[in-house]
Design a protein around this motif. Structure first.
Motif, PDB file in Angstrom:
ATOM      1  N   ALA A 160       0.963  -1.134   0.124  1.00 27.49           N
ATOM      2  CA  ALA A 160      -0.033  -0.053  -0.099  1.00 27.49           C
ATOM      3  C   ALA A 160       0.960   1.315   0.045  1.00 27.49           C
ATOM      4  N   LEU A 161       2.084   1.184   0.616  1.00 26.63           N
ATOM      5  CA  LEU A 161       2.919   2.176   0.690  1.00 26.63           C
ATOM      6  C   LEU A 161       3.745   2.291  -0.809  1.00 26.63           C
ATOM      7  N   HIS A 162       4.357   1.214  -0.827  1.00 26.22           N
ATOM      8  CA  HIS A 162       5.334   0.949  -1.936  1.00 26.22           C
ATOM      9  C   HIS A 162       4.448   1.203  -3.351  1.00 26.22           C
ATOM     10  N   SER A 163       3.370   1.076  -3.551  1.00 27.51           N
ATOM     11  CA  SER A 163       2.577   1.169  -4.651  1.00 27.51           C
ATOM     12  C   SER A 163       2.868   2.709  -5.132  1.00 27.51           C
ATOM     13  N   THR A 175      12.539   9.206 -10.595  1.00 28.47           N
ATOM     14  CA  THR A 175      11.743   8.267 -10.069  1.00 28.47           C
ATOM     15  C   THR A 175      12.135   7.602  -8.794  1.00 28.47           C
ATOM     16  N   ASP A 176      13.458   7.476  -8.842  1.00 23.07           N
ATOM     17  CA  ASP A 176      13.912   6.442  -7.710  1.00 23.07           C
ATOM     18  C   ASP A 176      13.391   6.924  -5.991  1.00 23.07           C
ATOM     19  N   ASP A 177      13.296   8.213  -6.047  1.00 20.18           N
ATOM     20  CA  ASP A 177      13.159   8.821  -4.613  1.00 20.18           C
ATOM     21  C   ASP A 177      11.513   8.986  -4.472  1.00 20.18           C
ATOM     22  N   ARG A 178      10.709   8.472  -5.515  1.00 22.17           N
ATOM     23  CA  ARG A 178       9.140   8.594  -5.282  1.00 22.17           C
ATOM     24  C   ARG A 178       8.784   7.772  -4.175  1.00 22.17           C
ATOM     25  N   ASN A 179       8.760   7.939  -3.037  1.00 21.86           N
ATOM     26  CA  ASN A 179       8.257   7.207  -1.839  1.00 21.86           C
ATOM     27  C   ASN A 179       7.517   7.821  -0.899  1.00 21.86           C
ATOM     28  N   HIS A 180       6.781   6.999  -0.323  1.00 19.51           N
ATOM     29  CA  HIS A 180       6.016   7.535   1.006  1.00 19.51           C
ATOM     30  C   HIS A 180       6.937   7.852   2.174  1.00 19.51           C
ATOM     31  N   LEU A 181       6.751   8.674   2.958  1.00 18.21           N
ATOM     32  CA  LEU A 181       7.573   8.978   4.097  1.00 18.21           C
ATOM     33  C   LEU A 181       7.799   7.711   5.020  1.00 18.21           C
ATOM     34  N   ILE A 182       6.455   7.133   5.254  1.00 19.70           N
ATOM     35  CA  ILE A 182       6.364   5.781   6.184  1.00 19.70           C
ATOM     36  C   ILE A 182       7.091   4.695   5.578  1.00 19.70           C
ATOM     37  N   ASP A 183       7.199   4.488   4.129  1.00 16.33           N
ATOM     38  CA  ASP A 183       8.002   3.649   3.449  1.00 16.33           C
ATOM     39  C   ASP A 183       9.552   3.856   3.586  1.00 16.33           C
ATOM     40  N   ASP A 184       9.941   5.208   3.389  1.00 15.39           N
ATOM     41  CA  ASP A 184      11.369   5.520   3.708  1.00 15.39           C
ATOM     42  C   ASP A 184      11.720   5.156   4.976  1.00 15.39           C
ATOM     43  N   LEU A 185      10.952   5.307   5.909  1.00  5.54           N
ATOM     44  CA  LEU A 185      11.202   5.087   7.453  1.00  5.54           C
ATOM     45  C   LEU A 185      11.696   3.677   7.647  1.00  5.54           C
ATOM     46  N   LEU A 186      10.340   2.823   7.147  1.00 12.61           N
ATOM     47  CA  LEU A 186      10.565   1.453   7.206  1.00 12.61           C
ATOM     48  C   LEU A 186      11.707   0.700   6.797  1.00 12.61           C
ATOM     49  N   VAL A 187      12.009   1.206   5.508  1.00 15.30           N
ATOM     50  CA  VAL A 187      13.255   0.709   4.574  1.00 15.30           C
ATOM     51  C   VAL A 187      14.608   0.884   5.302  1.00 15.30           C
ATOM     52  N   ASN A 188      14.689   2.345   5.730  1.00 15.98           N
ATOM     53  CA  ASN A 188      15.894   2.729   6.337  1.00 15.98           C
ATOM     54  C   ASN A 188      16.087   2.151   7.713  1.00 15.98           C
ATOM     55  N   GLY A 297      -0.146  15.984  -6.422  1.00 13.46           N
ATOM     56  CA  GLY A 297       1.020  16.518  -6.017  1.00 13.46           C
ATOM     57  C   GLY A 297       1.560  15.669  -4.672  1.00 13.46           C
ATOM     58  N   TRP A 298       2.801  16.335  -4.288  1.00 14.52           N
ATOM     59  CA  TRP A 298       3.536  15.625  -3.228  1.00 14.52           C
ATOM     60  C   TRP A 298       2.519  15.421  -2.211  1.00 14.52           C
ATOM     61  N   LEU A 299       1.920  16.519  -1.530  1.00 15.21           N
ATOM     62  CA  LEU A 299       1.306  16.437  -0.460  1.00 15.21           C
ATOM     63  C   LEU A 299      -0.067  15.334  -0.556  1.00 15.21           C
ATOM     64  N   GLY A 300      -0.613  15.621  -1.742  1.00 16.30           N
ATOM     65  CA  GLY A 300      -1.831  14.787  -2.090  1.00 16.30           C
ATOM     66  C   GLY A 300      -1.425  13.438  -2.032  1.00 16.30           C
ATOM     67  N   GLN A 301      -0.205  13.030  -2.611  1.00 20.68           N
ATOM     68  CA  GLN A 301       0.128  11.722  -2.581  1.00 20.68           C
ATOM     69  C   GLN A 301       0.374  11.029  -1.341  1.00 20.68           C
ATOM     70  N   GLN A 302       1.232  11.844  -0.600  1.00 22.20           N
ATOM     71  CA  GLN A 302       1.401  11.486   0.813  1.00 22.20           C
ATOM     72  C   GLN A 302       0.047  11.121   1.593  1.00 22.20           C
ATOM     73  N   MET A 303      -0.684  11.849   1.672  1.00 26.59           N
ATOM     74  CA  MET A 303      -1.999  11.919   2.290  1.00 26.59           C
ATOM     75  C   MET A 303      -2.823  10.386   1.982  1.00 26.59           C
ATOM     76  N   VAL A 304      -3.170  10.389   0.461  1.00 25.47           N
ATOM     77  CA  VAL A 304      -3.921   9.234  -0.103  1.00 25.47           C
ATOM     78  C   VAL A 304      -3.289   8.177   0.008  1.00 25.47           C
ATOM     79  N   ARG A 308      -4.298   4.420   2.308  1.00 29.52           N
ATOM     80  CA  ARG A 308      -4.500   3.268   1.689  1.00 29.52           C
ATOM     81  C   ARG A 308      -3.684   2.410   2.709  1.00 29.52           C
ATOM     82  N   PHE A 309      -2.608   2.866   3.134  1.00 27.67           N
ATOM     83  CA  PHE A 309      -1.797   2.168   4.306  1.00 27.67           C
ATOM     84  C   PHE A 309      -2.560   1.613   5.466  1.00 27.67           C
ATOM     85  N   VAL A 310      -3.150   2.512   5.901  1.00 31.30           N
ATOM     86  CA  VAL A 310      -4.299   2.388   7.131  1.00 31.30           C
ATOM     87  C   VAL A 310      -5.490   1.394   6.865  1.00 31.30           C
TER      88      VAL A 310
END
Length: 324
Positions: A160-163, A175-188, A297-304, A308-310
């Protein structure tokens, strides 16, 4: 030649830190963050170098030999992701969020008396070659990243995040950095803990990240290029990784379940997920709910994507996003 370049680099890092960062830390009484902040300045500088390489080397190749044309408007948001990540904004947030967790894990490791092994102790010959030692640690890190990437596709809540990363219909070097903040957090978080347990030193870790992310930026390039029949089996290139972003269809609904490796294709080859020789295909996802990310946009993608994740964490039937 090398020594003056290193001295210049450290000099610029020190000047930036003393001029812009140190006064802020001092004024906010945050001097305990002195060392992480100094390292963050270097991360910022490395990000600037990576952006320059993208602009001066990779982008001209895309303009000359681009595979997909049109829909250039979709790329704009990916540039925002690249700037936020390469210049350290997102990594700083991830570090602040992850630091208490990694610090507690490090504390527990010490409490139980576990000393992370250094490969140099297990393989004494590595002491004699810093370059060989780096390559071994890099391979271990990439091995872990391969399995993390497979997990991102395997578990519905993580997909749901990685999609978001796969929803881009026009994959480019941005495109490489196009990730959700939570996805980046989990991976790192996972990779940082892994690096800690196998004994990767902080300096090596920074270099591993830089080299890996530069290769990953290139592997997303909008070009049909590889490193040759032998080379493409040694290093991930655009042709190899582009298949991973391929748009699925009825004939090949799981085409994206190949070529997971971030840098070294050997992991795909060893674990049966490698696929070579395919012609370029359209990129994106076949789920219209996820494809709709392209209009935001960036904020809209992060929110939606957070929604999806929840939803994916809820009992089955609420929002099935699992991708196999």
């Amino acid at each position: 030649m090398v020594r003056p370049a290193i001295d210049l680099w450290v000099g610029v890092q020190t000047w930036l830190f003393e001029t812009f960062v140190s006064p802020v830390l001092f004024s906010l009484s945050l001097m305990e963050w002195f060392e992480p902040a100094f390292n963050a300045v270097e991360f910022f500088m490395l990000g600037v170098v990576q952006i320059l390489v993208i602009l001066l080397v990779m982008r001209p190749l895309e303009r000359r030999w681009g595979v997909e044309r049109g829909e250039a408007r979709l790329v704009g948001v990916d540039r925002v992701y690249t700037l936020l990540n390469k210049l350290g904004v997102i990594p700083l947030l991830v570090f602040v969020l992850a630091y208490p967790i990694t610090n507690e894990i490090e504390h527990l490791v010490r409490v139980f008396g576990f000393t992370p092994p250094r490969l140099e102790r297990l393989v004494p010959g590595l002491y004699d070659s810093a370059f060989l030692s780096f390559l071994v640690y890099f391979a271990l890190y990439d091995f872990a990243a391969y399995w993390v990437h497979r997990a991102q596709h395997r578990f519905g809540w993580w997909w749901a995040l990685h999609s978001l990363h796969h929803s881009q219909r026009r994959v480019t070097v941005w495109t490489d950095d196009r990730n959700h903040l939570i996805d980046d957090l989990l991976v790192n978080l996972v990779l940082a803990v892994f690096a800690q347990f196998v004994g990767v030193q902080p300096d090596d870790f920074v270099l591993i990240l830089m080299v890996g992310r530069m290769v990953e930026s290139w592997s997303h390039a909008n070009v049909d290029m590889s490193f040759g029949r032998l080379g493409e089996r040694l290093l991930v290139g655009p042709r190899f990784h582009r298949l991973h972003h391929a748009l699925a269809d009825a004939a090949q609904p799981h085409i994206h379940d190949h070529n997971f490796a971030p840098v070294l294709p050997v992991w795909d080859m060893l674990f049966g997920t490698a696929r070579f020789g395919d012609m370029p295909r359209p990129t994106g996802v076949d789920d219209p709910r996820i494809d709709a990310d392209n209009g935001r946009g960036w904020l809209g993608q992060q929110m939606v994507v957070f929604k999806r994740f929840v939803a994916a964490l809820m009992p089955r039937g609420s929002w099935a996003t699992q991708r196999r």
